[in-house]
Design a protein around this motif. Structure first.
Motif, mmCIF file in Angstrom:
data_model
loop_
_atom_site.group_PDB
_atom_site.id
_atom_site.type_symbol
_atom_site.label_atom_id
_atom_site.label_comp_id
_atom_site.label_asym_id
_atom_site.label_seq_id
_atom_site.Cartn_x
_atom_site.Cartn_y
_atom_site.Cartn_z
ATOM 1 N N ILE A 8 -36.055 28.847 6.453
ATOM 2 C CA ILE A 8 -35.937 30.279 6.725
ATOM 3 C C ILE A 8 -37.330 30.886 6.606
ATOM 4 C CG2 ILE A 8 -34.888 32.479 6.061
ATOM 5 C CD1 ILE A 8 -32.709 30.807 4.614
ATOM 6 N N GLU A 9 -37.714 31.682 7.595
ATOM 7 C CA GLU A 9 -38.987 32.390 7.582
ATOM 8 C C GLU A 9 -38.722 33.868 7.329
ATOM 9 O OE1 GLU A 9 -42.770 33.432 10.528
ATOM 10 O OE2 GLU A 9 -41.234 32.021 11.204
ATOM 11 N N PHE A 10 -39.292 34.390 6.255
ATOM 12 C CA PHE A 10 -39.162 35.804 5.909
ATOM 13 C C PHE A 10 -40.397 36.522 6.427
ATOM 14 C CE2 PHE A 10 -37.136 33.167 2.689
ATOM 15 C CZ PHE A 10 -35.823 33.582 2.832
ATOM 16 N N GLU A 11 -40.185 37.526 7.256
ATOM 17 C CA GLU A 11 -41.290 38.210 7.904
ATOM 18 C C GLU A 11 -41.898 39.310 7.048
ATOM 19 O OE1 GLU A 11 -40.190 39.229 11.905
ATOM 20 O OE2 GLU A 11 -39.256 37.265 12.195
ATOM 21 N N ASN A 12 -41.243 39.640 5.928
ATOM 22 C CA ASN A 12 -41.805 40.613 4.996
ATOM 23 C C ASN A 12 -41.221 40.366 3.604
ATOM 24 O OD1 ASN A 12 -39.348 42.326 4.668
ATOM 25 N ND2 ASN A 12 -39.706 42.693 6.859
ATOM 26 N N ILE A 13 -41.820 40.961 2.629
ATOM 27 C CA ILE A 13 -41.431 40.707 1.235
ATOM 28 C C ILE A 13 -40.024 41.221 0.936
ATOM 29 C CG2 ILE A 13 -42.418 42.777 0.165
ATOM 30 C CD1 ILE A 13 -42.746 39.137 -1.124
ATOM 31 N N ASN A 14 -39.586 42.267 1.641
ATOM 32 C CA ASN A 14 -38.233 42.776 1.411
ATOM 33 C C ASN A 14 -37.164 41.787 1.867
ATOM 34 O OD1 ASN A 14 -38.930 45.194 0.109
ATOM 35 N ND2 ASN A 14 -39.376 46.154 2.076
ATOM 36 N N GLU A 15 -37.395 41.110 2.989
ATOM 37 C CA GLU A 15 -36.464 40.065 3.419
ATOM 38 C C GLU A 15 -36.391 38.959 2.379
ATOM 39 O OE1 GLU A 15 -36.773 40.231 8.301
ATOM 40 O OE2 GLU A 15 -37.648 38.517 7.245
ATOM 41 N N PHE A 16 -37.553 38.559 1.867
ATOM 42 C CA PHE A 16 -37.595 37.510 0.843
ATOM 43 C C PHE A 16 -36.864 37.968 -0.417
ATOM 44 C CE2 PHE A 16 -39.766 35.466 -2.809
ATOM 45 C CZ PHE A 16 -39.396 34.154 -2.552
ATOM 46 N N LYS A 17 -37.098 39.196 -0.833
ATOM 47 C CA LYS A 17 -36.451 39.740 -2.035
ATOM 48 C C LYS A 17 -34.929 39.727 -1.903
ATOM 49 C CE LYS A 17 -36.246 43.897 -4.887
ATOM 50 N NZ LYS A 17 -36.756 45.274 -5.060
ATOM 51 N N THR A 18 -34.431 40.185 -0.775
ATOM 52 C CA THR A 18 -32.983 40.209 -0.553
ATOM 53 C C THR A 18 -32.399 38.801 -0.629
ATOM 54 O OG1 THR A 18 -33.153 42.191 0.793
ATOM 55 C CG2 THR A 18 -31.173 40.840 1.108
ATOM 56 N N TRP A 19 -33.052 37.866 0.026
ATOM 57 C CA TRP A 19 -32.587 36.470 0.003
ATOM 58 C C TRP A 19 -32.648 35.895 -1.410
ATOM 59 C CZ3 TRP A 19 -35.204 32.043 -1.420
ATOM 60 C CH2 TRP A 19 -34.558 30.834 -1.163
ATOM 61 N N LEU A 20 -33.785 36.076 -2.081
ATOM 62 C CA LEU A 20 -33.965 35.519 -3.422
ATOM 63 C C LEU A 20 -32.920 36.068 -4.389
ATOM 64 C CD1 LEU A 20 -35.665 33.693 -5.285
ATOM 65 C CD2 LEU A 20 -37.107 35.702 -5.750
ATOM 66 N N SER A 22 -30.012 36.874 -3.823
ATOM 67 C CA SER A 22 -28.676 36.334 -3.532
ATOM 68 C C SER A 22 -28.529 34.866 -3.942
ATOM 69 C CB SER A 22 -28.370 36.472 -2.041
ATOM 70 O OG SER A 22 -29.121 35.544 -1.278
ATOM 71 N N GLN A 23 -29.621 34.254 -4.378
ATOM 72 C CA GLN A 23 -29.584 32.830 -4.709
ATOM 73 C C GLN A 23 -29.035 32.588 -6.119
ATOM 74 O OE1 GLN A 23 -30.487 30.474 -2.180
ATOM 75 N NE2 GLN A 23 -30.256 32.499 -1.248
ATOM 76 N N GLN A 24 -28.116 31.640 -6.211
ATOM 77 C CA GLN A 24 -27.598 31.163 -7.490
ATOM 78 C C GLN A 24 -28.238 29.798 -7.724
ATOM 79 O OE1 GLN A 24 -25.529 32.871 -9.511
ATOM 80 N NE2 GLN A 24 -25.376 34.560 -8.063
ATOM 81 N N LEU A 131 -40.365 36.008 -8.045
ATOM 82 C CA LEU A 131 -39.912 34.772 -8.697
ATOM 83 C C LEU A 131 -39.998 34.895 -10.218
ATOM 84 C CD1 LEU A 131 -41.562 32.198 -6.279
ATOM 85 C CD2 LEU A 131 -39.091 32.536 -6.614
ATOM 86 N N SER A 132 -41.067 35.510 -10.699
ATOM 87 C CA SER A 132 -41.220 35.707 -12.149
ATOM 88 C C SER A 132 -40.091 36.567 -12.696
ATOM 89 C CB SER A 132 -42.567 36.358 -12.461
ATOM 90 O OG SER A 132 -43.619 35.488 -12.140
ATOM 91 N N LYS A 133 -39.762 37.621 -11.972
ATOM 92 C CA LYS A 133 -38.684 38.506 -12.418
ATOM 93 C C LYS A 133 -37.336 37.791 -12.396
ATOM 94 C CE LYS A 133 -36.556 42.976 -11.580
ATOM 95 N NZ LYS A 133 -36.541 44.170 -10.743
ATOM 96 N N LYS A 134 -37.035 37.114 -11.302
ATOM 97 C CA LYS A 134 -35.730 36.449 -11.166
ATOM 98 C C LYS A 134 -35.512 35.410 -12.256
ATOM 99 C CE LYS A 134 -32.440 34.157 -8.289
ATOM 100 N NZ LYS A 134 -31.251 34.950 -8.303
ATOM 101 N N PHE A 135 -36.540 34.625 -12.547
ATOM 102 C CA PHE A 135 -36.386 33.523 -13.492
ATOM 103 C C PHE A 135 -36.975 33.818 -14.874
ATOM 104 C CE2 PHE A 135 -36.223 31.622 -9.230
ATOM 105 C CZ PHE A 135 -34.948 31.073 -9.300
ATOM 106 N N ASN A 136 -37.346 35.076 -15.093
ATOM 107 C CA ASN A 136 -37.876 35.503 -16.391
ATOM 108 C C ASN A 136 -39.071 34.643 -16.834
ATOM 109 O OD1 ASN A 136 -37.915 37.269 -18.564
ATOM 110 N ND2 ASN A 136 -36.627 35.941 -19.815
ATOM 111 N N ILE A 137 -40.007 34.473 -15.917
ATOM 112 C CA ILE A 137 -41.206 33.667 -16.165
ATOM 113 C C ILE A 137 -42.346 34.605 -16.541
ATOM 114 C CG2 ILE A 137 -42.892 32.115 -15.097
ATOM 115 C CD1 ILE A 137 -40.568 31.171 -13.257
ATOM 116 N N PRO A 138 -43.035 34.328 -17.637
ATOM 117 C CA PRO A 138 -44.151 35.197 -18.016
ATOM 118 C C PRO A 138 -45.272 35.152 -16.975
ATOM 119 C CG PRO A 138 -44.057 33.276 -19.467
ATOM 120 C CD PRO A 138 -42.859 33.211 -18.569
#
Length: 178
Positions: A8-20, A22-24, A131-138
């Protein structure tokens, strides 16, 4: 958003954010890796070829390196597009000794020589932040580390060391230097 070759190619950061969002993901993720492709570099880039380039990297990783998949989970291209790679459920092939619980992000370019453009910089910052926010990575050197901070054998150096680091990756000019 585009789909091809199983990516999947995300053309902007908002598309990536929405997809991310939704991921379990069942695999424990506690760290992010920083890499550059080195080759291909900016001189090889042509607009609208991110999916083809990602597929070429996968083919190279599988046929030449003998891996079972593309090494990285994401690649960030010069136009700022982010493309998926291996499943987030799979351990990456990125940094010996630091692959467990990691996400591998490949940044298209040779940042020993290439000057990164603004679109790619913005996507890199956004991608790592999400990614840091989703997975609580410092957001520090405990949670995010470049490849050059490790020896070829996987020993952590804590900084780039020209005589001991496995590579210069993500490059001597990456965001001002290793």
């Amino acid at each position: 958003m585009k789909r091809q070759y199983g990516f999947i190619e995300f053309e902007n950061i908002n598309e990536f954010k929405t997809w991310l969002n939704s991921q379990q993901v069942n695999r424990k993720i506690t760290r992010l890796q920083v890499h550059h492709t080195y080759s291909p570099a900016y001189k090889h880039w042509a607009n609208d070829n991110a999916l083809r380039r990602q597929n070429s990297m996968k083919t190279y990783h599988m046929k030449t390196n003998g891996w079972n998949d593309i090494a990285q989970h994401f690649t960030i291209f010069p136009d700022g597009h982010i493309v998926t790679g291996r499943s987030l459920e799979k351990t990456p092939v990125g940094i010996k000794g630091w692959n467990s619980n990691a996400i591998c992000i490949e940044i298209y370019g040779d940042f020993d020589n290439d000057e990164m453009n603004a679109a790619q910089k913005e996507s890199i910052i956004g991608c790592y932040a999400l990614l840091s926010k989703k997975f609580n990575i410092p957001i520090n050197s405990t949670g995010i580390r470049p490849h050059c901070w490790f020896t070829a054998g996987g020993t952590y150096l804590g900084d780039y060391n020209a005589s001991r680091s496995a590579k210069t990756c993500p490059g001597k000019k990456f965001f001002g230097g290793n």
